[in-house]
Structure formats: C-alpha cells, structure tokens
Design an enzyme around this catalytic site. Structure first.
Site, PDB file in Angstrom:
ATOM      1  CE1 TYR A 176      -4.404   1.161   0.265  1.00 54.70           C
ATOM      2  CE2 TYR A 176      -3.456   2.745   1.790  1.00 54.70           C
ATOM      3  CZ  TYR A 176      -4.506   2.334   0.992  1.00 54.70           C
ATOM      4  OH  TYR A 176      -5.659   3.087   0.927  1.00 54.70           O
ATOM      5  CE  LYS A 219      -6.973   7.434  -0.626  1.00 50.39           C
ATOM      6  NZ  LYS A 219      -8.060   8.210  -1.252  1.00 50.39           N
TER       7      LYS A 219
HETATM    8  N1  LIG Z   1     -12.741   0.459  -0.112  1.00 53.26           N
HETATM    9  C1  LIG Z   1     -12.056   0.714   0.980  1.00 53.26           C
HETATM   10  O1  LIG Z   1     -11.709  -0.190   1.763  1.00 53.26           O
HETATM   11  C2  LIG Z   1     -11.706   2.136   1.330  1.00 53.26           C
HETATM   12  C3  LIG Z   1     -11.358   2.440   2.656  1.00 53.26           C
HETATM   13  C4  LIG Z   1     -11.058   3.752   2.997  1.00 53.26           C
HETATM   14  C5  LIG Z   1     -11.065   4.741   2.038  1.00 53.26           C
HETATM   15  N2  LIG Z   1     -11.374   4.423   0.742  1.00 53.26           N
HETATM   16  C6  LIG Z   1     -11.354   5.515  -0.227  1.00 53.26           C
HETATM   17  O2  LIG Z   1     -12.692   5.757  -0.656  1.00 53.26           O
HETATM   18  C7  LIG Z   1     -12.655   6.263  -1.986  1.00 53.26           C
HETATM   19  C8  LIG Z   1     -13.557   5.410  -2.873  1.00 53.26           C
HETATM   20  O3  LIG Z   1     -13.107   4.080  -2.823  1.00 53.26           O
HETATM   21  P1  LIG Z   1     -14.024   2.858  -3.301  1.00 53.26           P
HETATM   22  O4  LIG Z   1     -13.580   1.688  -2.532  1.00 53.26           O
HETATM   23  O5  LIG Z   1     -15.450   3.265  -3.272  1.00 53.26           O
HETATM   24  O6  LIG Z   1     -13.547   2.697  -4.826  1.00 53.26           O
HETATM   25  P2  LIG Z   1     -14.236   1.958  -6.088  1.00 53.26           P
HETATM   26  O7  LIG Z   1     -15.411   1.168  -5.665  1.00 53.26           O
HETATM   27  O8  LIG Z   1     -13.095   1.286  -6.763  1.00 53.26           O
HETATM   28  O9  LIG Z   1     -14.768   3.187  -6.993  1.00 53.26           O
HETATM   29  C9  LIG Z   1     -13.828   4.080  -7.498  1.00 53.26           C
HETATM   30  C10 LIG Z   1     -14.531   5.199  -8.226  1.00 53.26           C
HETATM   31  O10 LIG Z   1     -13.539   6.156  -8.633  1.00 53.26           O
HETATM   32  C11 LIG Z   1     -13.561   6.316 -10.041  1.00 53.26           C
HETATM   33  N3  LIG Z   1     -12.202   6.578 -10.525  1.00 53.26           N
HETATM   34  C12 LIG Z   1     -11.108   5.775 -10.410  1.00 53.26           C
HETATM   35  N4  LIG Z   1     -10.036   6.394 -10.961  1.00 53.26           N
HETATM   36  C13 LIG Z   1     -10.485   7.584 -11.442  1.00 53.26           C
HETATM   37  C14 LIG Z   1      -9.865   8.654 -12.122  1.00 53.26           C
HETATM   38  N5  LIG Z   1      -8.567   8.626 -12.450  1.00 53.26           N
HETATM   39  N6  LIG Z   1     -10.601   9.736 -12.470  1.00 53.26           N
HETATM   40  C15 LIG Z   1     -11.924   9.778 -12.156  1.00 53.26           C
HETATM   41  N7  LIG Z   1     -12.569   8.799 -11.509  1.00 53.26           N
HETATM   42  C16 LIG Z   1     -11.852   7.710 -11.150  1.00 53.26           C
HETATM   43  C17 LIG Z   1     -14.178   5.044 -10.574  1.00 53.26           C
HETATM   44  O11 LIG Z   1     -14.726   5.275 -11.884  1.00 53.26           O
HETATM   45  P3  LIG Z   1     -15.039   3.997 -12.910  1.00 53.26           P
HETATM   46  O12 LIG Z   1     -16.306   3.383 -12.358  1.00 53.26           O
HETATM   47  O13 LIG Z   1     -15.241   4.644 -14.222  1.00 53.26           O
HETATM   48  O14 LIG Z   1     -13.879   3.079 -12.824  1.00 53.26           O
HETATM   49  C18 LIG Z   1     -15.235   4.759  -9.495  1.00 53.26           C
HETATM   50  O15 LIG Z   1     -16.370   5.591  -9.695  1.00 53.26           O
HETATM   51  C19 LIG Z   1     -11.192   6.267  -2.406  1.00 53.26           C
HETATM   52  O16 LIG Z   1     -10.638   7.537  -2.172  1.00 53.26           O
HETATM   53  C20 LIG Z   1     -10.583   5.229  -1.494  1.00 53.26           C
HETATM   54  O17 LIG Z   1      -9.203   5.408  -1.314  1.00 53.26           O
HETATM   55  C21 LIG Z   1     -11.712   3.147   0.377  1.00 53.26           C
END
Ligand SMILES: NC(=O)c1ccc[n+]([C@@H]2O[C@H](COP(=O)([O-])OP(=O)(O)OC[C@H]3O[C@@H](n4cnc5c(N)ncnc54)[C@H](OP(=O)(O)O)[C@@H]3O)[C@@H](O)[C@H]2O)c1
Length: 251
Positions: free
Chosen positions: A151, A158
């Site tokens: 990571y 982050k």
């Molecule tokens: N999942 C976890 O465990 C977790 C924990 C803590 C924090 N987070 C944070 O929460 C946020 C969302 O995470 P998630 O788990 O919901 O992710 P996710 O389900 O993978 O969804 C990612 C989203 O971001 C979009 N995206 C990715 N790269 C992009 C780019 N270069 N430009 C514009 N849009 C982009 C994707 O679009 P497409 O659909 O077109 O691919 C999708 O809508 C992130 O900041 C992540 O670091 C996640």
C-alpha cells in the site's frame, strides 16, 4: 439556480456513490464523475434520479490529468452554474511492495489521488466563491497513518490528501469554504478486489472491529455529509476516522 449542487469524483460506484446518494437524499443536484465504467455510471444516474427526484449530470474524466479537471469543472459551471460541495473521492493506485514500485506506478497513484485534489479544489473554490462559499471533503484511508501490505504508493498519496486538507482549510477559509477529510477502515467495495489479501482484510475488519461489524459505505457518507452542514462549520482541516475503533487496538 436555487438548488444546491454537489460534485463527487468517482461518485458512481462504492463509497462515492453512497456519498452521492446521501446528498441527493438531502435535495442536492449532483455532478458525478467517473473514469471508465460508463454503464455503472448510467445505472447510478438513473437510480438516483428516480429515487430522489434530483438532477444527476455524469462527466467522464480522468482526474489525474489537469486538462480533464478543467473540462470537468467547466461542465459543472455550464450545467448548473454553481457548486456548493466538492467531494474528492476518486482514487486509484498500484498495489505493490515498496521494493517493486516503479516511477510510473508512483506518478499514476500520486496524480490521481493527491495532485487531483489540489487542482480540483482550486477549480471548486473559484465556483464556490460566486455563491459566497461551500464545503470540500477529501476521502482518505487508514494507510495514511498505518502501514498496510502493498500500500506504500496509495498510503503516501492519502497522507498527502490529509496534508492538502489542512492547507485548503486555512487558505480557502477567507472564501467561506470549509474543508475536512473522512478516512475509513476497510470497506467491501470493488476497490478491495485489487488487494491480493482481500479475504483476510475483510475477515479482520469484521471480526476484530470493536463496533462489531465492518465499515459500510454509508458510514463514510454520513460523516462526509455532516462535515458539509452548518453544524460542522467550526471543524476545519480535520481528518475524521470512521473505522468503528479498529485502529485503536494495539494488537
Ligand atoms: N474500499 C475501501 O476499503 C476504502 C477504505 C477507505 C477509504 N477508501 C477511499 O474511498 C474512496 C472510494 O473508494 P471505493 O472503494 O469506493 O472505490 P471503487 O469502488 O473502486 O470506486 C472508485 C470510483 O472512482 C472512479 N475513478 C477511479 N479512478 C479515477 C480517475 N482517475 N478519475 C476519475 N474517476 C476515477 C471510478 O470510476 P469507474 O467506475 O469509471 O472506474 C469509481 O467511480 C477512495 O478515495 C478510497 O481510497 C476506500
């Protein structure tokens, strides 16, 4: 022109979508940005519009590219003419051990997760100024303050998100803009499919969590929304950890 408008980057899936739904439930029109998955974006638009009776405008843009950020915000201005809330949620990243990280991996990850936040916030501030202010929320993760396997590139990006949040909070305050971040423990979204140890992460997140369950996207959405309400207006530059207390444990 009276309705408030929220922009959520990566707002069509996972945590971003939950945040988008929370704002829609509270009457906001939405601009939802995505990068690749148009069918998921279209499905989100239709579902949110019919459930909440708000307008949802989709914009395909890679926020890692400066020109695409400018085009994204030009669409916000042209479509709604105002912006009240900006949620910097989109993230990507190369999951490798530190010794295997190459320059292209580093640049890709920092551009989408950290650089985009700064330049999106600049554009958001210009629009928010027109209506006397607004709120910005960055989305971070526990990897900013704890080490997780594979990571390093994302974790450092982050940490930058959290530092940028503090600078934005101070430098945008005179414009009437409130800036904070939410950080989460593991949430079961598509993003976790990129982790080689996904099952183990989910098991730990469920079993060891003092709150007795895993963090859901809506848990982060509730806090992101709260940070954009007048009740939170004296919270500035903070990163609120939403993890059920998991990271409080020493072992
Ligand atoms: N999942 C976890 O465990 C977790 C924990 C803590 C924090 N987070 C944070 O929460 C946020 C969302 O995470 P998630 O788990 O919901 O992710 P996710 O389900 O993978 O969804 C990612 C989203 O971001 C979009 N995206 C990715 N790269 C992009 C780019 N270069 N430009 C514009 N849009 C982009 C994707 O679009 P497409 O659909 O077109 O691919 C999708 O809508 C992130 O900041 C992540 O670091 C996640």
């Amino acid at each position: 022109m009276d309705k408030k408008v929220a922009l959520v980057t990566g707002g069509t899936r996972g945590i971003g979508r939950a945040i988008a739904e929370k704002f829609a439930a509270n009457g906001y029109d939405l601009v939802l940005n995505f990068m690749r998955k148009r069918s998921a974006a279209q499905e989100a638009k239709e579902a949110i519009e019919s459930a909440y009776g708000v307008r949802v405008h989709l914009v395909k843009a890679n926020v890692g590219e400066r020109e695409q950020i400018q085009a994204l915000f030009a669409e916000v201005a042209n479509t709604f003419g105002r912006l009240d809330v900006f949620i910097n949620n989109a993230a990507s990243g190369v999951m490798r051990p530190l010794m295997e990280i190459e320059e292209s991996h580093w640049d890709w990850t920092q551009n989408i997760n950290a650089k985009a936040y700064l330049f999106c916030a600049q554009e958001a501030a210009k629009l928010m100024q027109k209506t006397g202010g607004g709120a910005i929320v960055g989305v971070s993760s526990i990897g900013s303050i704890r080490t997780l396997p594979n990571y390093v590139a994302v974790g450092v990006s982050k940490a930058a998100v959290e530092a940028i949040t503090r600078y934005l909070a101070v430098e945008l305050a005179p414009m009437g803009i409130v800036v904070n971040a939410v950080s989460g423990g593991a949430v079961d979204t598509d993003a976790l499919k990129h982790f080689p140890n996904r099952e183990e992460i989910l098991e730990t997140a469920k079993k060891r969590n003092p709150a007795g369950r895993i963090v859901e996207p809506r848990d982060l959405a509730e806090v992101a929304y709260f940070l954009c309400t007048p009740a939170a207006s004296m919270i500035r530059g903070q990163t609120i950890i939403v993890d059920g207390g998991l990271t409080l444990l020493a072992e």
